[in-house]
Enzyme design. Structure first.
Site, PDB file in Angstrom:
ATOM      1  N   ASP A  10       0.569  -0.827   0.047  1.00 45.93           N
ATOM      2  CA  ASP A  10      -0.365  -0.300   0.238  1.00 45.93           C
ATOM      3  C   ASP A  10       1.275   1.626  -0.197  1.00 45.93           C
ATOM      4  O   ASP A  10       0.688   2.055   0.697  1.00 45.93           O
ATOM      5  CB  ASP A  10      -1.638   0.339   1.066  1.00 45.93           C
ATOM      6  CG  ASP A  10      -0.021   0.407   2.544  1.00 45.93           C
ATOM      7  OD1 ASP A  10       0.966  -0.258   2.501  1.00 45.93           O
ATOM      8  OD2 ASP A  10      -0.773   0.179   3.671  1.00 45.93           O
ATOM      9  N   ASP A  15       7.176   1.358   1.790  1.00 46.47           N
ATOM     10  CA  ASP A  15       6.491   0.119   1.015  1.00 46.47           C
ATOM     11  C   ASP A  15       6.975   0.388  -0.885  1.00 46.47           C
ATOM     12  O   ASP A  15       7.079  -0.349  -0.986  1.00 46.47           O
ATOM     13  CB  ASP A  15       4.948  -0.262   0.405  1.00 46.47           C
ATOM     14  CG  ASP A  15       4.238   0.149   1.819  1.00 46.47           C
ATOM     15  OD1 ASP A  15       3.450  -0.835   1.500  1.00 46.47           O
ATOM     16  OD2 ASP A  15       4.127   1.091   2.402  1.00 46.47           O
ATOM     17  N   ASN A  40      -2.103   2.812   3.504  1.00 47.26           N
ATOM     18  CA  ASN A  40      -1.556   4.243   3.827  1.00 47.26           C
ATOM     19  C   ASN A  40      -2.018   5.809   3.169  1.00 47.26           C
ATOM     20  O   ASN A  40      -2.393   6.532   3.257  1.00 47.26           O
ATOM     21  CB  ASN A  40      -0.243   4.302   3.757  1.00 47.26           C
ATOM     22  CG  ASN A  40       0.749   3.639   4.320  1.00 47.26           C
ATOM     23  OD1 ASN A  40       0.524   3.549   5.082  1.00 47.26           O
ATOM     24  ND2 ASN A  40       1.092   2.811   3.470  1.00 47.26           N
ATOM     25  N   THR A 126       3.045  -5.888   3.061  1.00 45.63           N
ATOM     26  CA  THR A 126       3.178  -5.016   3.472  1.00 45.63           C
ATOM     27  C   THR A 126       2.443  -3.684   3.406  1.00 45.63           C
ATOM     28  O   THR A 126       2.839  -2.500   3.954  1.00 45.63           O
ATOM     29  CB  THR A 126       4.589  -4.236   2.604  1.00 45.63           C
ATOM     30  OG1 THR A 126       4.445  -4.131   1.553  1.00 45.63           O
ATOM     31  CG2 THR A 126       5.936  -5.020   2.690  1.00 45.63           C
ATOM     32  N   PHE A 168      -0.844  -0.643  12.727  1.00 50.75           N
ATOM     33  CA  PHE A 168      -1.804  -0.383  11.490  1.00 50.75           C
ATOM     34  C   PHE A 168      -1.948  -0.790  10.831  1.00 50.75           C
ATOM     35  O   PHE A 168      -3.063  -1.213  10.575  1.00 50.75           O
ATOM     36  CB  PHE A 168      -1.225   1.193  10.517  1.00 50.75           C
ATOM     37  CG  PHE A 168      -1.539   1.639   9.770  1.00 50.75           C
ATOM     38  CD1 PHE A 168      -2.537   2.715   9.787  1.00 50.75           C
ATOM     39  CD2 PHE A 168      -1.362   1.029   8.651  1.00 50.75           C
ATOM     40  CE1 PHE A 168      -3.451   3.486   8.528  1.00 50.75           C
ATOM     41  CE2 PHE A 168      -1.674   1.982   7.464  1.00 50.75           C
ATOM     42  CZ  PHE A 168      -2.604   2.882   7.569  1.00 50.75           C
ATOM     43  N   ASN A 169      -1.448  -1.797   9.925  1.00 48.82           N
ATOM     44  CA  ASN A 169      -1.267  -2.737   8.750  1.00 48.82           C
ATOM     45  C   ASN A 169      -2.355  -3.456   9.519  1.00 48.82           C
ATOM     46  O   ASN A 169      -3.254  -4.184   8.457  1.00 48.82           O
ATOM     47  CB  ASN A 169      -0.391  -3.598   8.191  1.00 48.82           C
ATOM     48  CG  ASN A 169       0.458  -2.834   7.723  1.00 48.82           C
ATOM     49  OD1 ASN A 169       0.256  -1.364   6.867  1.00 48.82           O
ATOM     50  ND2 ASN A 169       1.578  -3.064   7.264  1.00 48.82           N
ATOM     51  N   HIS A 242       9.367   0.966   8.458  1.00 44.94           N
ATOM     52  CA  HIS A 242       9.042  -0.973   8.537  1.00 44.94           C
ATOM     53  C   HIS A 242       9.399  -1.827   7.789  1.00 44.94           C
ATOM     54  O   HIS A 242       9.525  -2.819   7.189  1.00 44.94           O
ATOM     55  CB  HIS A 242       7.780  -0.616   8.930  1.00 44.94           C
ATOM     56  CG  HIS A 242       6.873   0.069   9.718  1.00 44.94           C
ATOM     57  ND1 HIS A 242       7.708   0.363  10.657  1.00 44.94           N
ATOM     58  CD2 HIS A 242       7.143   1.851   9.195  1.00 44.94           C
ATOM     59  CE1 HIS A 242       7.296   1.352  11.525  1.00 44.94           C
ATOM     60  NE2 HIS A 242       6.737   2.024  10.460  1.00 44.94           N
ATOM     61  N   ASP A 243       8.730  -1.458   6.197  1.00 47.92           N
ATOM     62  CA  ASP A 243       8.819  -1.880   5.026  1.00 47.92           C
ATOM     63  C   ASP A 243       9.669  -3.189   4.802  1.00 47.92           C
ATOM     64  O   ASP A 243       9.871  -4.596   4.217  1.00 47.92           O
ATOM     65  CB  ASP A 243       6.475  -2.860   3.628  1.00 47.92           C
ATOM     66  CG  ASP A 243       6.381  -1.895   4.351  1.00 47.92           C
ATOM     67  OD1 ASP A 243       5.881  -2.433   5.427  1.00 47.92           O
ATOM     68  OD2 ASP A 243       5.155  -0.940   3.753  1.00 47.92           O
TER      69      ASP A 243
END
Ligand code: BDR
Ligand code: CA
Length: 313
Positions: A10, A15, A40, A126, A168-169, A242-243
């Site tokens: 996303d 990402d 996102n 992700t 979040f995810n 993160h991703d």
């Protein structure tokens, strides 16, 4: 041997950088397709942003499929406050040369896994897990084709980033996350406990910028934007990237440490919805379903990212 992967994302700056990392690693990774999901930012933007990254990487040969525009049961939550209006603020938006694919992402995932050998395709989600869960719901036989799932999502020691308990995810689509974590295929989970160790410090961004090609400049621009919000939120020099922990793990697993344990998803409590109950000490009696990654060599991670970006033109 190359690992065949589908990246479900996303974009989102992190990402997007993850896509550049994967697309700059054709020696190890065969990217069968990129599927996008609402997260996102809304779906039309995540799909466009993914195609932009294929252009930047010079990899318009990789097809991009748009998937689910909203979570399985809940209303969509987006994160423009972190990622900006476009999702990839920090890079100038342009019309990608690659065309969008007609097929729905969920159907692409199903077709790819149905025609694959057993345990031969790795899924790399992700974003919210809506597309993957929808594919499993529509045709559970696809599970046989999955080699492993290496995903970004969840939090244990670090606490939540979107609610006190949830990352979040997982919070965006906890029902999808529950389906994926219960699917029975091997899962590696990159939660906030590990992603908060890979901070995009000013020095690391400067090193990326110094590479000087289009992909590195785009990455540095996105990181500069992305870091502003998180540096204030966490009081750190830089944001958690993160991703890209997912693709970095596929490329150099030795950078990471994790433990096989049970991870269950909270789907009912209004207070802790989307919490990942990571049974790190094996106290629940539930059987292990995922490897929870908790440590990373952050310098090694940024060296890998910088070196791979330098391979692009
Ligand atoms: C996750 O949420 C999104 O904002 C990022 O792209 C990442 O996938 C981190 O919680
Ligand atoms: Ca994401």
């Amino acid at each position: 041997m190359k690992e065949t992967i589908i990246i479900d994302c996303d974009p989102g700056q992190d990402d997007a950088i993850n896509l550049l990392l994967a697309l700059s690693s054709p020696g190890e990774l065969d990217v069968l397709g990129i599927t996008t999901v609402a997260g996102n930012v809304p779906l039309d933007l995540t799909e466009r942003n993914a195609r932009m990254m294929c252009d930047i990487a010079g990899r318009t040969d990789v097809p991009v499929f748009a998937g689910c525009a909203k979570p399985l049961l809940r209303e969509l939550i987006t994160a423009e406050n972190v990622h900006g209006k476009t999702g990839v603020d920090g890079v100038e938006v342009f019309t990608p040369t690659g065309r969008p694919q007609d097929r729905h992402a969920v159907d692409f995932i199903i077709d790819a896994l149905r025609s694959a050998d057993d345990a031969s395709i790795t899924l790399v989600p992700t974003g919210p897990l809506t597309n993957i869960a929808a594919a499993i719901q529509k045709d559970p036989s696809i599970l046989a084709g999955i080699r492993r799932i290496v995903l970004m999502g969840g939090a244990m020691r670090e606490g939540g980033n979107t609610s006190p308990s949830a990352e979040f995810n997982i919070l965006v689509d906890p029902h999808a996350a529950e389906i994926v974590f219960d699917c029975g295929r091997p899962i590696t989970a990159m939660g906030l406990d590990v992603t908060h160790q890979v901070l995009s410090s000013r020095e690391r961004i400067a090193r990326i910028k110094a590479v000087g090609n289009r992909a590195a400049e785009a990455t540095a621009g996105m990181l500069e934007f992305f870091s502003r919000h998180d540096s204030t939120k966490y009081g750190a020099d830089g944001a958690p990237l993160h991703d890209p922990c997912t693709i970095a793990f596929l490329l150099q697993p030795e950078l990471f440490e994790g433990k096989l344990c049970n991870i269950a998803i909270e789907t009912r409590s209004p207070l802790t919805l989307g919490h990942t109950a990571v049974d790190f000490w094996g106290v629940s009696g539930r059987s292990a379903n995922a490897t929870w990654i908790y440590r990373v060599n952050a310098d090694g991670f940024y060296e890998l990212l910088t070196e791979r970006l330098a391979r692009l033109k």
